[in-house]
Write a protein that holds these residues in place. Structure first.
Motif, PDB file in Angstrom:
ATOM      1  N   PRO A  34       5.917  -2.817   8.885  1.00  0.00           N
ATOM      2  CA  PRO A  34       6.513  -1.643   8.246  1.00  0.00           C
ATOM      3  C   PRO A  34       7.302  -2.054   7.008  1.00  0.00           C
ATOM      4  O   PRO A  34       8.049  -3.029   7.028  1.00  0.00           O
ATOM      5  CB  PRO A  34       7.428  -1.056   9.317  1.00  0.00           C
ATOM      6  N   GLY A  35       7.089  -1.310   5.925  1.00  0.00           N
ATOM      7  CA  GLY A  35       7.751  -1.662   4.674  1.00  0.00           C
ATOM      8  C   GLY A  35       8.189  -0.445   3.884  1.00  0.00           C
ATOM      9  O   GLY A  35       8.031   0.705   4.312  1.00  0.00           O
ATOM     10  N   ILE A  36       8.744  -0.714   2.716  1.00  0.00           N
ATOM     11  CA  ILE A  36       9.205   0.325   1.807  1.00  0.00           C
ATOM     12  C   ILE A  36       9.264  -0.251   0.398  1.00  0.00           C
ATOM     13  O   ILE A  36       9.388  -1.475   0.228  1.00  0.00           O
ATOM     14  CB  ILE A  36      10.587   0.874   2.225  1.00  0.00           C
ATOM     15  N   GLU A  37       9.147   0.621  -0.582  1.00  0.00           N
ATOM     16  CA  GLU A  37       9.334   0.220  -1.982  1.00  0.00           C
ATOM     17  C   GLU A  37      10.456   1.060  -2.563  1.00  0.00           C
ATOM     18  O   GLU A  37      10.424   2.288  -2.502  1.00  0.00           O
ATOM     19  CB  GLU A  37       8.054   0.427  -2.786  1.00  0.00           C
ATOM     20  N   LEU A  38      11.454   0.384  -3.103  1.00  0.00           N
ATOM     21  CA  LEU A  38      12.607   1.047  -3.711  1.00  0.00           C
ATOM     22  C   LEU A  38      12.730   0.648  -5.168  1.00  0.00           C
ATOM     23  O   LEU A  38      12.453  -0.502  -5.532  1.00  0.00           O
ATOM     24  CB  LEU A  38      13.903   0.664  -2.974  1.00  0.00           C
ATOM     25  N   THR A  47       0.837  -1.196   0.000  1.00  0.00           N
ATOM     26  CA  THR A  47       0.000   0.000   0.000  1.00  0.00           C
ATOM     27  C   THR A  47       0.875   1.250   0.000  1.00  0.00           C
ATOM     28  O   THR A  47       2.030   1.206   0.406  1.00  0.00           O
ATOM     29  CB  THR A  47      -0.932   0.050   1.224  1.00  0.00           C
ATOM     30  N   HIS A  48       0.294   2.354  -0.458  1.00  0.00           N
ATOM     31  CA  HIS A  48       0.975   3.644  -0.464  1.00  0.00           C
ATOM     32  C   HIS A  48       0.088   4.671   0.224  1.00  0.00           C
ATOM     33  O   HIS A  48      -1.130   4.601   0.131  1.00  0.00           O
ATOM     34  CB  HIS A  48       1.277   4.096  -1.897  1.00  0.00           C
ATOM     35  N   ASP A  54       5.528   2.722   1.061  1.00  0.00           N
ATOM     36  CA  ASP A  54       5.659   3.948   0.282  1.00  0.00           C
ATOM     37  C   ASP A  54       6.983   3.964  -0.481  1.00  0.00           C
ATOM     38  O   ASP A  54       7.955   3.315  -0.086  1.00  0.00           O
ATOM     39  CB  ASP A  54       5.584   5.173   1.202  1.00  0.00           C
ATOM     40  N   HIS A  55       6.996   4.741  -1.559  1.00  0.00           N
ATOM     41  CA  HIS A  55       8.188   4.867  -2.395  1.00  0.00           C
ATOM     42  C   HIS A  55       9.254   5.705  -1.684  1.00  0.00           C
ATOM     43  O   HIS A  55       9.032   6.882  -1.399  1.00  0.00           O
ATOM     44  CB  HIS A  55       7.851   5.558  -3.726  1.00  0.00           C
ATOM     45  N   ASP A  56      10.396   5.104  -1.414  1.00  0.00           N
ATOM     46  CA  ASP A  56      11.591   5.806  -0.944  1.00  0.00           C
ATOM     47  C   ASP A  56      11.395   6.618   0.328  1.00  0.00           C
ATOM     48  O   ASP A  56      12.135   7.576   0.570  1.00  0.00           O
ATOM     49  CB  ASP A  56      12.137   6.746  -2.033  1.00  0.00           C
ATOM     50  N   ILE A  67      11.498  -3.018  -5.708  1.00  0.00           N
ATOM     51  CA  ILE A  67      11.768  -4.021  -4.682  1.00  0.00           C
ATOM     52  C   ILE A  67      11.017  -3.625  -3.418  1.00  0.00           C
ATOM     53  O   ILE A  67      11.124  -2.487  -2.961  1.00  0.00           O
ATOM     54  CB  ILE A  67      13.274  -4.121  -4.392  1.00  0.00           C
ATOM     55  N   LEU A  68      10.269  -4.555  -2.866  1.00  0.00           N
ATOM     56  CA  LEU A  68       9.558  -4.320  -1.623  1.00  0.00           C
ATOM     57  C   LEU A  68      10.374  -4.868  -0.466  1.00  0.00           C
ATOM     58  O   LEU A  68      10.883  -5.984  -0.534  1.00  0.00           O
ATOM     59  CB  LEU A  68       8.183  -4.996  -1.641  1.00  0.00           C
ATOM     60  N   GLY A  69      10.504  -4.057   0.579  1.00  0.00           N
ATOM     61  CA  GLY A  69      11.169  -4.488   1.804  1.00  0.00           C
ATOM     62  C   GLY A  69      10.136  -4.545   2.919  1.00  0.00           C
ATOM     63  O   GLY A  69       9.354  -3.610   3.095  1.00  0.00           O
ATOM     64  N   PHE A  70      10.123  -5.643   3.664  1.00  0.00           N
ATOM     65  CA  PHE A  70       9.132  -5.820   4.726  1.00  0.00           C
ATOM     66  C   PHE A  70       9.811  -5.952   6.084  1.00  0.00           C
ATOM     67  O   PHE A  70      10.938  -6.435   6.187  1.00  0.00           O
ATOM     68  CB  PHE A  70       8.284  -7.072   4.468  1.00  0.00           C
ATOM     69  N   ASN A  71       9.088  -5.535   7.105  1.00  0.00           N
ATOM     70  CA  ASN A  71       9.545  -5.609   8.494  1.00  0.00           C
ATOM     71  C   ASN A  71      10.846  -4.831   8.691  1.00  0.00           C
ATOM     72  O   ASN A  71      11.757  -5.285   9.375  1.00  0.00           O
ATOM     73  CB  ASN A  71       9.686  -7.059   8.955  1.00  0.00           C
TER      74      ASN A  71
END
Length: 109
Positions: A55-59, A6-7, A32-34, A70-74
């Motif tokens: 908690p995650g991120i998209e790079l 999600t964003h 979210d992106h970056d 690339i999705l990063g989780f936890n």
């Protein structure tokens, strides 16, 4: 319902972290992106609502064959090294965007 990609308004989403968690959901990851800007708010609010929050991120990454996300989780969104690297990426993107604007202005747009 579970949503792991999600964003929020911290990047290109339409809802704030709090609004997103108010949806009928049992587990959620904000990617979210970056940026990690919305994660603390979401994490705190999810605890109050008994929602599993990851908690995650998209790079964006480049390779010889093109680009990928690339999705990063936890992730540890409080990590200083992560936050500094994200600031670097955002500053680099802002500089590039200004260069694009100047280029388009120079060709009449």
């Amino acid at each position: 319902m579970i949503d792991l990609h999600t964003h929020t308004t911290a990047s290109d989403g339409e809802l704030t972290p709090k609004e997103l968690i108010k949806k009928n959901i049992s587990a959620l990851s904000i990617t979210d992106h970056d940026t990690v800007d919305g994660l603390k708010e979401a994490d705190n609010y999810a605890k109050d609502k008994n929602i599993i929050f990851i908690p995650g991120i998209e790079l964006k990454a480049k390779s010889k064959t093109g680009q990928m996300h690339i999705l990063g989780f936890n992730i540890d969104y409080n990590n200083i090294n992560l936050q500094q690297n994200l600031k670097y990426l955002i500053n680099k993107r802002n500089i590039r965007n200004k260069e694009f604007i100047e280029y388009f202005k120079s060709i009449g747009f």
